[in-house]
Design an enzyme around this catalytic site. Structure first.
Site, mmCIF file in Angstrom:
data_model
loop_
_atom_site.group_PDB
_atom_site.id
_atom_site.type_symbol
_atom_site.label_atom_id
_atom_site.label_comp_id
_atom_site.label_asym_id
_atom_site.label_seq_id
_atom_site.Cartn_x
_atom_site.Cartn_y
_atom_site.Cartn_z
ATOM 1 N N ILE A 18 0.803 -1.225 0.000
ATOM 2 C CA ILE A 18 0.000 0.000 0.000
ATOM 3 C C ILE A 18 0.834 1.273 0.000
ATOM 4 C CG2 ILE A 18 -2.010 -1.077 1.074
ATOM 5 C CD1 ILE A 18 -1.114 0.036 3.747
ATOM 6 N N GLY A 19 2.137 1.160 0.120
ATOM 7 C CA GLY A 19 2.935 2.379 0.093
ATOM 8 C C GLY A 19 4.365 2.129 0.498
ATOM 9 N N GLY A 21 7.386 4.190 2.936
ATOM 10 C CA GLY A 21 7.767 5.289 3.792
ATOM 11 C C GLY A 21 9.227 5.625 3.625
ATOM 12 N N MET A 23 11.740 4.611 5.182
ATOM 13 C CA MET A 23 12.709 3.546 5.390
ATOM 14 C C MET A 23 12.198 2.164 5.018
ATOM 15 S SD MET A 23 14.502 4.525 8.964
ATOM 16 C CE MET A 23 15.312 2.924 8.889
ATOM 17 N N VAL A 26 5.412 -0.605 2.926
ATOM 18 C CA VAL A 26 4.272 -0.811 3.825
ATOM 19 C C VAL A 26 3.266 -1.736 3.141
ATOM 20 C CG1 VAL A 26 2.457 0.286 5.187
ATOM 21 C CG2 VAL A 26 4.625 1.484 4.801
ATOM 22 N N LYS A 41 5.138 -2.771 8.175
ATOM 23 C CA LYS A 41 6.184 -2.011 7.493
ATOM 24 C C LYS A 41 7.477 -2.814 7.508
ATOM 25 C CE LYS A 41 8.413 2.492 7.349
ATOM 26 N NZ LYS A 41 8.503 3.820 7.990
ATOM 27 N N ASP A 135 10.450 14.315 9.432
ATOM 28 C CA ASP A 135 9.993 14.156 8.040
ATOM 29 C C ASP A 135 8.496 14.448 7.936
ATOM 30 O OD1 ASP A 135 10.390 13.676 5.336
ATOM 31 O OD2 ASP A 135 9.928 11.541 5.506
#
Length: 451
Positions: A18-19, A21, A23, A26, A41, A135
């Site tokens: 789904i994505g 990040g 580092m 995910v 993650k 961030d």
């Protein structure tokens, strides 16, 4: 290679990606023990050179698990699989602010303010735990369908006091939203999160980051470190709040808890409180010197405050009981600058009155609060205050209104959000000014008119 359908740590079944990040990747997954949907993650990227996962990944797990807040993504578990660490987190059906802005370019000011209020509350809690996010970007702000916003990915966070493990030349954070001091090579602290939140919301309101866009990262970092923020097109309380967050000098930015209060004022339709005082530098200088040098050092502290920007000032303390208008006093007998000075307009048939109060002064500058009162038996929908600016004085900042200067005449008009005053109601605006070599104890006569 991690793939959909894989079982992590004998418990978490990966469903789909789904994505990604700062580092790692995910995944949406299912906790087969508790029969619930979670986000997993996979921590893979480590610029410290510690291998997959490494010290940075383990630190991320420790830091993120410490934070519990309704507007921060919760970490449920930290597990290892094939020697690599995985974070198991709350799954929030949502879209990132970055994805939303790709479609809509900008968001309405009231929605941006609500987002800011929620994210600031989570970051204030993180700062209270000694955690710097490092961030804060549109990609890490998650918008749920029920108007709930959460901040995600403390993946490059650092607890105050823990050693940094970033490798040489690695900058933790997304370049377009970095604070100037971080773009210039300094370590990110709490004020850097404040700036990055302001930059993120500026992007949502204005349609571009505060320093524009640039494909060349080095050029962009140089621009952030050296140039000024692009002047915003929007005005009003939200734009003023963002201006405070985007101060180039970290000392002049409000603390994150104060940022939350500012957004609460905007969403609640209340006047903004004046900029907070940041007296630590001047106070520290006075405390470490001998008493016999107090006067000299007080002047030095005043000059230092001026060098940092007159907006530092002292917190305005509203006076709920307006002082009576004093009799005219010759300039040579004006009270010392440490004594608040108040003067009032004469309402006559103009419908409103204004009380001018010097709340703080220092060598070369002063700060003023003006209270505007509706003296009519009916409400009013707008007001204007004007006076003659003493010779050599220069206004450097004003909040809760807009001002123009024509020659020596200062005109202040209401802001959109404090124009309406009920019968016998009141509001206030404030300003800071420079005097050159003069004093801030002058008493101008104010005129207030209804619009």
């Amino acid at each position: 290679m991690t793939e959909a359908g894989q079982l992590i740590a004998g418990r978490y079944r990966l469903v789909d990606r789904i994505g990604q990040g700062a580092m790692g990747v995910v995944w949406r997954a299912r906790d087969e023990r508790l029969d619930r949907v979670v986000a997993v993650k996979q921590l893979g990227y480590d610029p410290s050179g510690g291998g997959q996962g490494g010290p940075r990944a383990l630190r991320e797990a420790r830091l993120t698990a410490r934070l519990r807040h309704p507007h921060a993504i919760t970490v449920h578990d930290v597990v290892e699989h094939d020697g690599a660490p995985f974070l198991v987190m709350e799954y929030l059906p949502s879209r990132s602010l970055a994805d939303v802005l790709l479609e809509r370019e900008t968001l309405p000011a009231d929605q941006v303010a609500r987002i800011g209020e929620q994210v600031a509350s989570a970051l204030a809690a993180a700062h209270a735990e000694g955690i710097v996010h490092r961030d804060v970007t549109p990609g890490n702000v998650l918008l749920a369908p029920d108007d709930v916003t959460k901040i995600a990915d403390f993946g490059i966070s650092r607890a105050t006091g823990e050693g940094a493990v970033t490798g040489g030349g690695f900058i933790a954070g997304t370049p377009a939203y970095l604070a100037p001091e971080v773009a210039g090579g300094a370590e990110a602290g709490f004020p850097a999160d404040v700036f990055s939140l302001g930059a993120t919301l500026y992007r949502a309101l204005e349609g571009t980051p505060p320093f524009g866009t640039e494909d060349n990262t080095i050029v962009l970092l140089r621009r952030i470190a050296q140039d000024d923020v692009i002047p915003p097109k929007h005005t009003g309380p939200l734009a003023e709040v963002l201006g405070r967050l985007l101060q180039r000098d970290p000392v002049q930015r409000p603390a994150m808890a104060e940022v939350q209060e500012l957004f609460e004022a905007v969403t609640g339709g209340r006047p903004l409180p004046p900029p907070r005082v940041t007296p630590q530098v001047g106070t520290r200088l006075l405390q470490v010197r001998k008493p016999r040098r107090r006067l000299v050092l007080a002047c030095a502290a005043g000059a230092l405050l001026l060098a940092l920007g007159v907006l530092i000032g002292t917190v305005l303390v509203p006076d709920s009981t307006p002082a009576a208008a004093p009799a005219p006093v010759p300039p040579t007998t004006a009270p010392p600058s440490t004594t608040p000075v108040t003067t009032s307009s004469t309402p006559a048939d103009l419908g409103c009155a204004a009380d001018y109060r010097v709340t703080n002064s220092w060598p070369g500058g002063y700060q003023v609060e003006v209270t505007v009162r509706n003296d009519r038996a009916v409400g009013l929908l707008g007001w204007r205050v004007y006076w003659t600016l003493p010779r050599g004085h220069h206004i450097t900042g004003l909040w809760n209104g807009t001002f123009t200067v024509d020659g020596s005449t200062v005109t202040v008009d209401n802001a959109d959000w404090n124009a309406k005053l009920d019968a016998n109601g009141s509001t206030s605006f404030g300003l800071t000014a420079l005097t050159g070599q003069g004093s801030g104890s002058a008493r101008p006569e104010l005129t207030c008119k209804t619009l």
